[in-house]
Design a protein around this motif. Structure first.
Motif, PDB file in Angstrom:
ATOM      1  N   VAL A 154      20.418   5.354  47.216  1.00 45.46           N
ATOM      2  CA  VAL A 154      20.972   3.997  47.180  1.00 45.46           C
ATOM      3  C   VAL A 154      20.541   3.361  45.862  1.00 45.46           C
ATOM      4  O   VAL A 154      19.667   3.878  45.164  1.00 45.46           O
ATOM      5  N   GLY A 176      21.652  -2.282  39.644  1.00 48.44           N
ATOM      6  CA  GLY A 176      22.834  -3.132  39.720  1.00 48.44           C
ATOM      7  C   GLY A 176      22.918  -4.140  38.596  1.00 48.44           C
ATOM      8  O   GLY A 176      24.014  -4.493  38.145  1.00 48.44           O
ATOM      9  N   ARG A 204      28.337  -0.075  39.631  1.00 45.30           N
ATOM     10  CA  ARG A 204      28.150   0.913  40.687  1.00 45.30           C
ATOM     11  C   ARG A 204      28.881   2.214  40.339  1.00 45.30           C
ATOM     12  O   ARG A 204      28.394   3.308  40.627  1.00 45.30           O
ATOM     13  N   ILE A 255      26.680   3.171  49.396  1.00 48.59           N
ATOM     14  CA  ILE A 255      26.733   1.729  49.122  1.00 48.59           C
ATOM     15  C   ILE A 255      27.403   1.073  50.324  1.00 48.59           C
ATOM     16  O   ILE A 255      28.638   1.108  50.467  1.00 48.59           O
ATOM     17  N   ASN A 256      26.608   0.503  51.206  1.00 49.92           N
ATOM     18  CA  ASN A 256      27.098  -0.055  52.473  1.00 49.92           C
ATOM     19  C   ASN A 256      27.891   1.004  53.254  1.00 49.92           C
ATOM     20  O   ASN A 256      28.965   0.746  53.784  1.00 49.92           O
ATOM     21  N   SER A 315      22.430   0.822  52.188  1.00 53.28           N
ATOM     22  CA  SER A 315      23.028  -0.470  51.829  1.00 53.28           C
ATOM     23  C   SER A 315      23.146  -0.620  50.317  1.00 53.28           C
ATOM     24  O   SER A 315      22.529   0.115  49.539  1.00 53.28           O
ATOM     25  N   ASP A 316      23.918  -1.587  49.912  1.00 57.28           N
ATOM     26  CA  ASP A 316      23.925  -2.013  48.510  1.00 57.28           C
ATOM     27  C   ASP A 316      22.602  -2.713  48.231  1.00 57.28           C
ATOM     28  O   ASP A 316      21.880  -3.124  49.151  1.00 57.28           O
ATOM     29  N   TYR A 317      22.272  -2.860  46.942  1.00 58.42           N
ATOM     30  CA  TYR A 317      21.067  -3.613  46.611  1.00 58.42           C
ATOM     31  C   TYR A 317      21.246  -5.062  47.052  1.00 58.42           C
ATOM     32  O   TYR A 317      22.358  -5.584  47.113  1.00 58.42           O
ATOM     33  N   GLY A 328      23.197  -8.464  44.834  1.00 53.45           N
ATOM     34  CA  GLY A 328      24.165  -7.452  45.209  1.00 53.45           C
ATOM     35  C   GLY A 328      25.035  -7.950  46.345  1.00 53.45           C
ATOM     36  O   GLY A 328      25.094  -9.154  46.647  1.00 53.45           O
ATOM     37  N   PRO A 376      25.045  -6.637  49.865  1.00 48.44           N
ATOM     38  CA  PRO A 376      24.678  -5.820  51.036  1.00 48.44           C
ATOM     39  C   PRO A 376      25.437  -6.280  52.276  1.00 48.44           C
ATOM     40  O   PRO A 376      25.756  -7.457  52.425  1.00 48.44           O
ATOM     41  N   THR A 418      27.089  -1.058  56.753  1.00 48.21           N
ATOM     42  CA  THR A 418      26.166   0.053  56.522  1.00 48.21           C
ATOM     43  C   THR A 418      25.953   0.870  57.795  1.00 48.21           C
ATOM     44  O   THR A 418      25.853   2.101  57.750  1.00 48.21           O
TER      45      THR A 418
END
Length: 319
Positions: A159, A165, A170, A186-187, A204-206, A210, A212, A217
């Motif tokens: 991740v 980010g 991405r 990413i999610n 998850s995304d950061y 970000g 998230p 997720t």
């Protein structure tokens, strides 16, 4: 580490457990102390001797924090009972690597040691939990050359962290990770089939600036399925467990404080989205979290009482 030596004035005043012990710091401490206390041309009073010791100890601590500890890779081992894990997967191993903040030329030796150590462990899964760079995306390709050497039986999954980010898109990271056969989530989540049994990895995304999304997720993971969540920032744990119980979340981000107070384990400096969960094991109701100290450094390349960390998890079935 224990040393069977006769207690001396220096070891009494500064036992090995009082600071991270290294050969260099001990050498510096003893060399300075003994040269001052016992040099034939120097006669010191008891008070002067104590002052000399008080000068030597900070010098050794500073040398350790800047020159030694940032390069001293440690291994932390944890056995975690993962809800719903099939008995056939009991003993499955995961290596967590996080917060590399790679600096070419400076960190290459540490990366080589890290990769060699992981490969010696023969793990089933490698989890990369973000912050591969600090602010310069051009360091990712040389880092990827190191990451390409990693070996896992079933999956290497990653991740992004906030520094990643902030430094590039991405798509940039996905392109480089896919070229190295690293699965970037990413999610999203993905299902592994190991010995005929399922194990999900969710990422998850950061979180910090970000996008998230805890629900996305964890989407479509069956309620009775075992899963491990990868989330860079540990405080998002509360958002994740608001959706459902989290069997195990692996996070980094905090560096464990990077510099900690010995004995107390206190981290004077905390970071956004890393204030509630700073380092180690946490359990809230039926959800579990582990926050790693990570490997690299941000800001000054310094660590104190908080060495670089590789974490090896052994998953246990509750059955």
């Amino acid at each position: 580490m224990h040393f069977n030596t006769t207690p001396s004035l220096s070891s009494t005043l500064f036992p090995s457990s009082s600071t991270p012990t290294t050969r260099y710091s001990r050498w510096l401490h003893h060399h300075f102390t003994l040269s001052c206390l016992y040099h034939p041309m120097i006669k010191l009073s008891r008070r002067q001797s104590l002052k000399a010791l008080l000068v030597a100890a900070p010098a050794a601590a500073v040398a350790n924090a800047f020159l030694i500890e940032p390069n001293r890779l440690s291994i932390t081992r944890r056995e975690i009972t993962l809800p719903n894990l099939d008995p056939s997967l009991d003993g499955l191993t995961i290596a967590q690597i996080t917060d590399l903040h790679f600096k070419p030329g400076t960190d290459d030796a540490l990366m080589q040691k890290l990769v060699a150590t992981v490969n010696q462990e023969n793990v089933d899964i490698i989890a990369l939990t973000g912050d591969y760079v600090t602010d310069d995306p051009s360091v990712l390709p040389p880092l990827i050359e190191h990451l390409k050497q990693l070996q896992a039986t079933h999956s290497i999954t990653a991740v992004l962290g906030n520094h990643d980010g902030w430094s590039s898109s991405r798509a940039f990271y996905r392109k480089h990770f896919e070229a190295a056969n690293i699965n970037l989530l990413i999610n999203q989540n993905t299902q592994l089939h190991i010995k005929g049994s399922p194990l999900y990895l969710a990422g998850s995304d950061y979180v910090w600036f970000g996008t998230p999304n805890a629900s996305e997720t964890l989407k479509n993971i069956p309620s009775n399925a075992p899963f491990v969540a990868l989330v860079h920032e540990p405080d998002y744990f509360d958002n994740m467990r608001a959706v459902r119980n989290i069997g195990l979340q692996l996070s980094g981000h905090t560096h464990g404080g990077q510099c900690r107070v010995p004995f107390l384990g206190y981290a004077p400096v905390t970071v956004e989205y890393g204030k509630n969960y700073i380092y180690g094991d946490y359990q809230v109701d039926a959800s579990q979290l582990f926050v790693s100290r990570g490997t690299g450094t941000s800001g000054l390349r310094v660590r104190f009482a908080c060495p670089p960390e590789l974490v090896i998890f052994t998953l246990r079935s509750p059955a």
